[in-house]
Design a protein around this motif. Sequence first.
Motif, PDB file in Angstrom:
ATOM      1  N   GLU A 101       0.826  -1.212   0.000  1.00  0.00           N
ATOM      2  CA  GLU A 101       0.000   0.000   0.000  1.00  0.00           C
ATOM      3  C   GLU A 101       0.859   1.261   0.000  1.00  0.00           C
ATOM      4  O   GLU A 101       0.414   2.324  -0.403  1.00  0.00           O
ATOM      5  CB  GLU A 101      -0.922   0.044   1.221  1.00  0.00           C
ATOM      6  N   THR A 102       2.090   1.165   0.476  1.00  0.00           N
ATOM      7  CA  THR A 102       2.962   2.339   0.526  1.00  0.00           C
ATOM      8  C   THR A 102       3.841   2.465  -0.707  1.00  0.00           C
ATOM      9  O   THR A 102       4.553   3.448  -0.860  1.00  0.00           O
ATOM     10  CB  THR A 102       3.870   2.292   1.774  1.00  0.00           C
ATOM     11  N   VAL A 103       3.772   1.492  -1.592  1.00  0.00           N
ATOM     12  CA  VAL A 103       4.640   1.483  -2.774  1.00  0.00           C
ATOM     13  C   VAL A 103       3.997   2.230  -3.936  1.00  0.00           C
ATOM     14  O   VAL A 103       4.681   2.826  -4.759  1.00  0.00           O
ATOM     15  CB  VAL A 103       4.969   0.031  -3.171  1.00  0.00           C
ATOM     16  N   PHE A 104       2.672   2.214  -4.008  1.00  0.00           N
ATOM     17  CA  PHE A 104       1.968   2.827  -5.128  1.00  0.00           C
ATOM     18  C   PHE A 104       1.225   4.084  -4.702  1.00  0.00           C
ATOM     19  O   PHE A 104       0.605   4.124  -3.649  1.00  0.00           O
ATOM     20  CB  PHE A 104       0.971   1.841  -5.748  1.00  0.00           C
ATOM     21  N   ASP A 105       1.246   5.097  -5.550  1.00  0.00           N
ATOM     22  CA  ASP A 105       0.496   6.332  -5.348  1.00  0.00           C
ATOM     23  C   ASP A 105      -0.974   6.045  -5.640  1.00  0.00           C
ATOM     24  O   ASP A 105      -1.310   5.536  -6.719  1.00  0.00           O
ATOM     25  CB  ASP A 105       1.031   7.424  -6.279  1.00  0.00           C
ATOM     26  N   ALA A 106      -1.861   6.357  -4.715  1.00  0.00           N
ATOM     27  CA  ALA A 106      -3.281   6.055  -4.872  1.00  0.00           C
ATOM     28  C   ALA A 106      -3.904   6.786  -6.051  1.00  0.00           C
ATOM     29  O   ALA A 106      -4.807   6.275  -6.706  1.00  0.00           O
ATOM     30  CB  ALA A 106      -4.036   6.392  -3.591  1.00  0.00           C
ATOM     31  N   GLU A 107      -3.427   7.991  -6.370  1.00  0.00           N
ATOM     32  CA  GLU A 107      -4.010   8.767  -7.465  1.00  0.00           C
ATOM     33  C   GLU A 107      -3.551   8.288  -8.834  1.00  0.00           C
ATOM     34  O   GLU A 107      -4.355   8.136  -9.744  1.00  0.00           O
ATOM     35  CB  GLU A 107      -3.658  10.249  -7.310  1.00  0.00           C
TER      36      GLU A 107
END
Length: 116
Positions: A101-107
């Motif tokens: 979850e911290t590796v990819f940008d949510a936007e």
Amino acid sequence: MLGEDPDQNSTDVLFDLLSDARRRHLWYCLESATADVLSVDELARLIEEREPQTNDAEPPQHGHLAHELYHVHLPKFDEVGLAEFDAGELTVRPDSVPPLETVFDAETGLPVGESD
């Protein structure tokens, strides 16, 4: 994020690593590991527990999965610096595997720090 070599920090490397369902399960198992060292057999058991079983499919054979981890998946994690794989000792040391979850940008859906 993926080792110290800047060439290893590419979006392509990350997506290649995560393109396989077994490697995604392996990532989770390494990320959540509490032990400093895990055996290949132990990782195979943890992955077997995570993989969904359908009525149509036979459960994976433990020896086959351990063999696949040894020859295919663990070398990739070692190559990008997420784990130290000792092929001779059949052990793996997780090296600060971050939560996915911290590796990819949510936007953007891209790895954090990468842009279009």
